[in-house]
Design a protein around this motif. Structure first.
Motif, PDB file in Angstrom:
ATOM      1  N   GLY A 105      42.708  35.663  42.626  1.00  0.00           N
ATOM      2  CA  GLY A 105      41.686  35.724  43.663  1.00  0.00           C
ATOM      3  C   GLY A 105      41.312  37.148  44.010  1.00  0.00           C
ATOM      4  O   GLY A 105      41.943  38.108  43.562  1.00  0.00           O
ATOM      5  N   HIS A 106      40.273  37.268  44.800  1.00  0.00           N
ATOM      6  CA  HIS A 106      39.743  38.571  45.188  1.00  0.00           C
ATOM      7  C   HIS A 106      39.765  38.725  46.701  1.00  0.00           C
ATOM      8  O   HIS A 106      39.682  37.747  47.436  1.00  0.00           O
ATOM      9  N   GLY A 127      33.681  46.975  48.823  1.00  0.00           N
ATOM     10  CA  GLY A 127      34.524  46.981  47.641  1.00  0.00           C
ATOM     11  C   GLY A 127      35.247  45.660  47.476  1.00  0.00           C
ATOM     12  O   GLY A 127      35.043  44.719  48.253  1.00  0.00           O
ATOM     13  N   TYR A 128      36.084  45.611  46.443  1.00  0.00           N
ATOM     14  CA  TYR A 128      36.893  44.420  46.215  1.00  0.00           C
ATOM     15  C   TYR A 128      38.150  44.805  45.455  1.00  0.00           C
ATOM     16  O   TYR A 128      38.207  45.835  44.796  1.00  0.00           O
ATOM     17  N   GLU A 129      39.166  43.960  45.591  1.00  0.00           N
ATOM     18  CA  GLU A 129      40.412  44.082  44.847  1.00  0.00           C
ATOM     19  C   GLU A 129      40.755  42.696  44.338  1.00  0.00           C
ATOM     20  O   GLU A 129      40.247  41.708  44.837  1.00  0.00           O
ATOM     21  N   GLY A 130      41.655  42.637  43.366  1.00  0.00           N
ATOM     22  CA  GLY A 130      42.150  41.360  42.882  1.00  0.00           C
ATOM     23  C   GLY A 130      41.772  41.095  41.445  1.00  0.00           C
ATOM     24  O   GLY A 130      41.258  41.972  40.744  1.00  0.00           O
ATOM     25  N   ALA A 131      42.035  39.872  41.029  1.00  0.00           N
ATOM     26  CA  ALA A 131      41.764  39.451  39.660  1.00  0.00           C
ATOM     27  C   ALA A 131      41.405  37.970  39.657  1.00  0.00           C
ATOM     28  O   ALA A 131      41.699  37.242  40.604  1.00  0.00           O
ATOM     29  N   GLU A 132      40.803  37.545  38.564  1.00  0.00           N
ATOM     30  CA  GLU A 132      40.360  36.163  38.442  1.00  0.00           C
ATOM     31  C   GLU A 132      41.496  35.166  38.664  1.00  0.00           C
ATOM     32  O   GLU A 132      41.318  34.130  39.291  1.00  0.00           O
ATOM     33  N   GLU A 133      42.675  35.484  38.157  1.00  0.00           N
ATOM     34  CA  GLU A 133      43.790  34.550  38.216  1.00  0.00           C
ATOM     35  C   GLU A 133      44.377  34.386  39.615  1.00  0.00           C
ATOM     36  O   GLU A 133      44.941  33.346  39.939  1.00  0.00           O
ATOM     37  N   TYR A 177      38.982  36.546  51.408  1.00  0.00           N
ATOM     38  CA  TYR A 177      39.845  36.270  50.264  1.00  0.00           C
ATOM     39  C   TYR A 177      39.405  34.950  49.652  1.00  0.00           C
ATOM     40  O   TYR A 177      39.226  33.965  50.373  1.00  0.00           O
ATOM     41  N   ASP A 178      39.261  34.924  48.323  1.00  0.00           N
ATOM     42  CA  ASP A 178      38.913  33.677  47.638  1.00  0.00           C
ATOM     43  C   ASP A 178      40.087  33.209  46.782  1.00  0.00           C
ATOM     44  O   ASP A 178      41.101  33.884  46.690  1.00  0.00           O
ATOM     45  N   CYS A 179      39.925  32.045  46.169  1.00  0.00           N
ATOM     46  CA  CYS A 179      40.999  31.452  45.352  1.00  0.00           C
ATOM     47  C   CYS A 179      40.918  31.850  43.881  1.00  0.00           C
ATOM     48  O   CYS A 179      41.675  31.340  43.059  1.00  0.00           O
ATOM     49  N   GLY A 180      40.010  32.733  43.525  1.00  0.00           N
ATOM     50  CA  GLY A 180      39.916  33.188  42.140  1.00  0.00           C
ATOM     51  C   GLY A 180      39.149  32.233  41.251  1.00  0.00           C
ATOM     52  O   GLY A 180      38.453  31.341  41.697  1.00  0.00           O
ATOM     53  N   TRP A 181      39.295  32.441  39.946  1.00  0.00           N
ATOM     54  CA  TRP A 181      38.647  31.647  38.913  1.00  0.00           C
ATOM     55  C   TRP A 181      37.142  31.565  39.117  1.00  0.00           C
ATOM     56  O   TRP A 181      36.533  30.514  39.075  1.00  0.00           O
TER      57      TRP A 181
END
Length: 176
Positions: free
Chosen positions: A164-165, A156-162, A121-125
């Motif tokens: 995180g993924h 695969g991946y899920e999430g959004a820039e705002e 999991y990342d912090c996005g942006w």
């Protein structure tokens, strides 16, 4: 496709760290058998899941790799899983807000008797993961997700820039 035959598999022996109060050179309890590990995993619906949060700096990527290697010490996929965790963690730190001051990334390992899933999991942006991206033969960067996709059975991946993924890779456990 080569003919696959099955054969008897010797019990998996793990090196268990010495426990507090245990005399040096003594064995804690004998060998750990794959059947015992599978039985423990089967006790929990959905398998076992471990998560750990790491500071978002490149010097913590070896710690993420060690975390993965330690939890999967008995698995045939331990080396591939360690490499996958390192690649996904490095991408989180390099390409998202996880690598900014006070950033973090989370490594999640989900294990069932049939699969192992490594997720970060990342912090996005940051950028959106692109599996299967083409790169030049002399490219110094950009091969990490290609390696992950080659080692895993599914990615695969899920999430959004705002927000995180969650970038993941799943490997099928060999039937034993």
């Amino acid at each position: 496709m080569p003919d696959i035959t099955t054969s008897a598999v010797a019990p998996t022996r793990l090196r268990i760290p010495r426990q507090r109060g245990q005399a040096p050179g003594t064995s804690p309890s004998g060998p750990i058998l794959r059947e015992h590990i599978d039985a423990m995993i089967d006790l929990h619906p959905g398998g076992l899941t471990w998560r750990r949060t790491f500071p978002g700096t490149l010097d913590h990527i070896p710690h993420a790799r060690h975390f993965t290697r330690y939890l999967l010490a008995d698995s045939d996929h331990r080396h591939d899983a360690e490499l996958i965790a390192g690649e996904l963690s490095a991408n989180a730190v390099r390409h998202t807000a996880s690598g900014r001051p006070h950033g973090t990334f989370i490594v999640e390992i989900n294990r069932t008797t049939t699969t192992i899933t490594i997720a970060v999991y990342d912090c996005g942006w940051g950028g959106v993961p692109r599996f299967g991206r083409l790169f030049g033969i002399d490219a110094e960067y950009g091969r990490g997700l290609t390696i992950v996709a080659a080692l895993a059975d599914q990615v695969g991946y899920e999430g959004a820039e705002e927000v995180g993924h969650r970038v993941w890779a799943r490997m099928v456990q060999p039937s034993g």
